[in-house]
Design a protein around this motif. Structure first.
Motif, mmCIF file in Angstrom:
data_model
loop_
_atom_site.group_PDB
_atom_site.id
_atom_site.type_symbol
_atom_site.label_atom_id
_atom_site.label_comp_id
_atom_site.label_asym_id
_atom_site.label_seq_id
_atom_site.Cartn_x
_atom_site.Cartn_y
_atom_site.Cartn_z
ATOM 1 N N VAL A 158 -5.122 2.673 7.065
ATOM 2 C CA VAL A 158 -5.392 1.319 7.553
ATOM 3 C C VAL A 158 -4.929 1.170 8.990
ATOM 4 C CG1 VAL A 158 -4.737 -1.114 7.241
ATOM 5 C CG2 VAL A 158 -5.386 0.268 5.258
ATOM 6 N N SER A 159 -3.779 1.717 9.359
ATOM 7 C CA SER A 159 -3.274 1.644 10.739
ATOM 8 C C SER A 159 -4.207 2.379 11.699
ATOM 9 C CB SER A 159 -1.872 2.250 10.829
ATOM 10 O OG SER A 159 -0.969 1.543 10.015
ATOM 11 N N THR A 160 -4.642 3.553 11.288
ATOM 12 C CA THR A 160 -5.571 4.326 12.119
ATOM 13 C C THR A 160 -6.884 3.571 12.293
ATOM 14 O OG1 THR A 160 -4.593 6.388 11.305
ATOM 15 C CG2 THR A 160 -6.719 6.554 12.393
ATOM 16 N N ALA A 161 -7.392 3.000 11.214
ATOM 17 C CA ALA A 161 -8.638 2.226 11.288
ATOM 18 C C ALA A 161 -8.457 1.012 12.203
ATOM 19 C CB ALA A 161 -9.067 1.783 9.892
ATOM 20 N N ALA A 162 -7.296 0.346 12.143
ATOM 21 C CA ALA A 162 -7.036 -0.813 12.985
ATOM 22 C C ALA A 162 -7.011 -0.420 14.466
ATOM 23 C CB ALA A 162 -5.728 -1.482 12.580
ATOM 24 N N VAL A 163 -6.396 0.728 14.770
ATOM 25 C CA VAL A 163 -6.346 1.213 16.153
ATOM 26 C C VAL A 163 -7.752 1.563 16.638
ATOM 27 C CG1 VAL A 163 -5.526 3.102 17.620
ATOM 28 C CG2 VAL A 163 -3.952 1.974 16.047
ATOM 29 N N LEU A 177 0.837 -1.206 0.000
ATOM 30 C CA LEU A 177 0.000 0.000 0.000
ATOM 31 C C LEU A 177 0.862 1.242 0.000
ATOM 32 C CD1 LEU A 177 -2.669 -1.002 2.694
ATOM 33 C CD2 LEU A 177 -2.970 -1.009 0.212
ATOM 34 N N GLU A 178 0.270 2.330 -0.472
ATOM 35 C CA GLU A 178 0.977 3.617 -0.419
ATOM 36 C C GLU A 178 1.022 4.070 1.037
ATOM 37 O OE1 GLU A 178 -0.612 6.570 -3.037
ATOM 38 O OE2 GLU A 178 -0.865 5.125 -4.651
ATOM 39 N N SER A 179 1.905 4.972 1.337
ATOM 40 C CA SER A 179 2.104 5.412 2.721
ATOM 41 C C SER A 179 0.825 6.049 3.286
ATOM 42 C CB SER A 179 3.284 6.359 2.827
ATOM 43 O OG SER A 179 3.017 7.571 2.153
ATOM 44 N N ARG A 180 0.118 6.774 2.458
ATOM 45 C CA ARG A 180 -1.130 7.390 2.906
ATOM 46 C C ARG A 180 -2.159 6.313 3.246
ATOM 47 N NH1 ARG A 180 -3.809 10.977 -1.491
ATOM 48 N NH2 ARG A 180 -4.618 8.966 -2.052
#
Length: 161
Positions: A16-21, A8-11
């Motif tokens: 995805v990381s924010t959604a996972a948290v 995935l692109e960095s954005r």
């Protein structure tokens, strides 16, 4: 899964990381924190209910202990029967119905005669005397006062201590 994430692109990785948290926090909140919090509140309410119940029952402790020992809670042993009967009749509102009250020849009892007394109040009065002063009915007679006044009786009751 790791290959997919690195592709995935960095954005998108940040998204995805924010959604996972956020999902992990939501799961923690709904699955762990909320049940513990509501359970604690329910337990605190039950404790308060028990405290109120205990406070209401404390004054009855002596009565229960005396009942368990088989001894009635008798008061007024130093008062004469005439005084006890007079005071209790006034408390129950039966004093106007009394025609005569006189001690029995033995001195341990009293005979009280009523005319047109409210039957319910008379029975409650007899219960009061039994419960509070340990008096019991030795003999008694009841008759209907008149058909015009339902619930009223003429009565003669002999009480013993």
């Amino acid at each position: 899964m790791k290959d997919w994430f690195t592709a995935l692109e960095s954005r998108e990785q940040i998204f995805v990381s924010t959604a996972a948290v956020v999902i992990a926090l939501a799961i923690f909140w709904l699955a762990v924190w909320e049940p513990l919090d509501s359970g604690q509140k329910a337990a605190a309410e039950r404790v308060d209910t028990w405290k109120q119940s205990l406070a209401a029952l404390r004054p009855m402790k002596n009565q229960v202990q005396q009942s368990a020992s088989g001894r009635p809670a008798v008061t007024g042993q130093d008062q004469s029967l005439v005084v006890i009967v007079d005071n209790s009749l006034r408390q129950r509102g039966l004093y106007e119905s009394v025609q005569r009250s006189q001690p029995t020849p033995s001195g341990t009892g009293i005979r009280v005669e009523f005319e047109s007394a409210a039957f319910d109040d008379l029975i409650l009065w007899l219960g009061d005397l039994s419960r509070q002063y340990g008096m019991h009915i030795e003999s008694g007679s009841f008759s209907v006062a008149s058909s015009e006044s339902p619930g009223r009786v003429n009565s003669s009751v002999t009480l013993q201590r």
